[in-house]
Design a protein around this motif. Structure first.
Motif, PDB file in Angstrom:
ATOM      1  N   VAL A 252       4.525  -2.048   3.685  1.00  0.00           N
ATOM      2  CA  VAL A 252       5.265  -0.851   3.279  1.00  0.00           C
ATOM      3  C   VAL A 252       6.630  -1.302   2.761  1.00  0.00           C
ATOM      4  O   VAL A 252       7.308  -2.117   3.397  1.00  0.00           O
TER       5      VAL A 252
ATOM      6  N   SER B  78      -1.653  -9.437   6.504  1.00  0.00           N
ATOM      7  CA  SER B  78      -1.922  -8.715   5.262  1.00  0.00           C
ATOM      8  C   SER B  78      -1.585  -9.514   4.009  1.00  0.00           C
ATOM      9  O   SER B  78      -2.061  -9.201   2.921  1.00  0.00           O
TER      10      SER B  78
ATOM     11  N   ALA C 175      -1.706   4.239   8.828  1.00  0.00           N
ATOM     12  CA  ALA C 175      -2.742   3.419   8.205  1.00  0.00           C
ATOM     13  C   ALA C 175      -3.561   2.641   9.232  1.00  0.00           C
ATOM     14  O   ALA C 175      -4.400   1.816   8.863  1.00  0.00           O
TER      15      ALA C 175
ATOM     16  N   GLU D  96      -2.666  -1.856   2.937  1.00  0.00           N
ATOM     17  CA  GLU D  96      -2.188  -0.862   3.899  1.00  0.00           C
ATOM     18  C   GLU D  96      -1.265  -1.473   4.949  1.00  0.00           C
ATOM     19  O   GLU D  96      -0.562  -0.747   5.655  1.00  0.00           O
TER      20      GLU D  96
ATOM     21  N   ARG E 201      -4.531  -7.059   2.443  1.00  0.00           N
ATOM     22  CA  ARG E 201      -4.624  -5.775   3.144  1.00  0.00           C
ATOM     23  C   ARG E 201      -3.415  -4.924   2.734  1.00  0.00           C
ATOM     24  O   ARG E 201      -2.402  -4.902   3.444  1.00  0.00           O
TER      25      ARG E 201
ATOM     26  N   VAL F  43      -2.686   0.306  11.243  1.00  0.00           N
ATOM     27  CA  VAL F  43      -2.396  -1.126  11.261  1.00  0.00           C
ATOM     28  C   VAL F  43      -2.102  -1.555  12.696  1.00  0.00           C
ATOM     29  O   VAL F  43      -1.315  -0.902  13.381  1.00  0.00           O
TER      30      VAL F  43
ATOM     31  N   GLY G 277       0.797  -1.217   0.000  1.00  0.00           N
ATOM     32  CA  GLY G 277       0.000   0.000   0.000  1.00  0.00           C
ATOM     33  C   GLY G 277       0.829   1.265   0.000  1.00  0.00           C
ATOM     34  O   GLY G 277       0.374   2.315  -0.464  1.00  0.00           O
ATOM     35  N   THR G 278       2.054   1.194   0.510  1.00  0.00           N
ATOM     36  CA  THR G 278       2.942   2.356   0.558  1.00  0.00           C
ATOM     37  C   THR G 278       4.328   1.959   0.078  1.00  0.00           C
ATOM     38  O   THR G 278       4.880   0.947   0.534  1.00  0.00           O
TER      39      THR G 278
END
Length: 276
Positions: free
Chosen positions: A269, A229, A157, A266, A264, A159, A127-128
């Motif tokens: 990273v 995730s 986020a 988010e 998931r 998390v 997500g990032t």
């Protein structure tokens, strides 16, 4: 006429096998959907939509019910890999009659293959994506700051703070383990052997592991992962020993069918050194 050019050879009973990168990613993923993959090649994963929280005001003690629903995403079991080879009886006899080294090498190769797939899936679906801004990662403080920034992205986020792992390649590891490293030691006695060997320690709520199965190996790269995730399913994994039909040899073959998905985004990273 005498034969004078014959040079006898002595074979050692131990086979010298290739170095293989240890597989660690599969043990750090979400495997809870694996039991649903006994048949078919798609696992449907349902996620509950967030329930709305509303005011319950003093002047109007009434409430109304909202509809709730789920969203669905597919995890495809679309990776099919195998090995299939002969071991000649003569070679086997000269190697003390064992196929263990060949079997072990094939199994390690399949594990390494799936590890590369898992980590590539994680990097692609993150997500990032953070980077060094064109500056080379060259000191432990910079490595610490990169991990701090990944932690911040996960926090922003929302998390959950548990089950955080960080996977780094050798380039990132070398800088992180500099003289002024802030890593703290952790007890890994309860972890599988592969994870014990790959463990670097704990820092900023991350359990950190080293692997050369990340997509980038020439420059520093790291993946911060909230374990639930990233889903991974290994549907079939088996080996078969057969007798060759047309030669004096044993045949060994194996099949591994698997799939993975970032469910998931988010919760993942990445950080990559983007210097020239």
């Amino acid at each position: 006429m005498a034969v004078t050019s014959f040079i006898p050879e002595i074979w050692n009973a131990q086979l010298l096998t290739d170095f293989r990168e240890q597989a660690v990613a599969a043990a750090l993923t979400n495997r809870e959907y694996e039991g649903n993959a006994s048949s078919g090649n798609v696992v449907k994963i349902n996620t509950a939509v967030a329930v709305q929280v509303k005011d319950y005001k003093a002047n109007s003690r009434t409430t109304s019910a909202d509809s709730v629903s789920t969203t669905s995403q597919d995890l495809l079991i679309d990776q099919e890999k195998n090995f299939d080879f002969y071991v000649d009886d003569i070679d086997k006899a000269q190697a003390a009659g064992s196929m263990d080294a060949f079997t072990r090498s094939a199994g390690e190769g399949m594990a390494e293959d799936s590890d590369k797939f898992i980590l590539s899936t994680a990097v692609t679906g993150a997500g990032t994506a953070l980077d060094s801004g064109g500056v080379a990662l060259d000191d432990p403080e910079a490595a610490f700051n990169a991990i701090r920034d990944m932690r911040k992205a996960l926090r922003k986020a929302l998390v959950p703070g548990g089950q955080w792992v960080l996977l780094v390649n050798a380039e990132f590891e070398a800088v992180l383990l500099g003289a002024s490293s802030k890593l703290t030691s952790v007890d890994t006695s309860g972890s599988p052997a592969g994870l014990r060997n790959a463990s670097l320690g704990r820092l900023l709520n991350f359990d950190i592991y080293s692997t050369e199965n990340l997509p980038t190996t020439a420059k520093a790269q790291a993946v911060a992962l909230y374990r639930p995730s990233l889903a991974y399913v290994s549907q079939v994994e088996k080996t078969e020993a057969l007798r060759a039909q047309d030669k004096f040899a044993d045949r060994l073959r194996g099949l591994h069918v698997y799939g993975g998905k970032v469910i998931r985004p988010e919760g993942i990273v990445t950080w990559t050194d983007t210097s020239a």
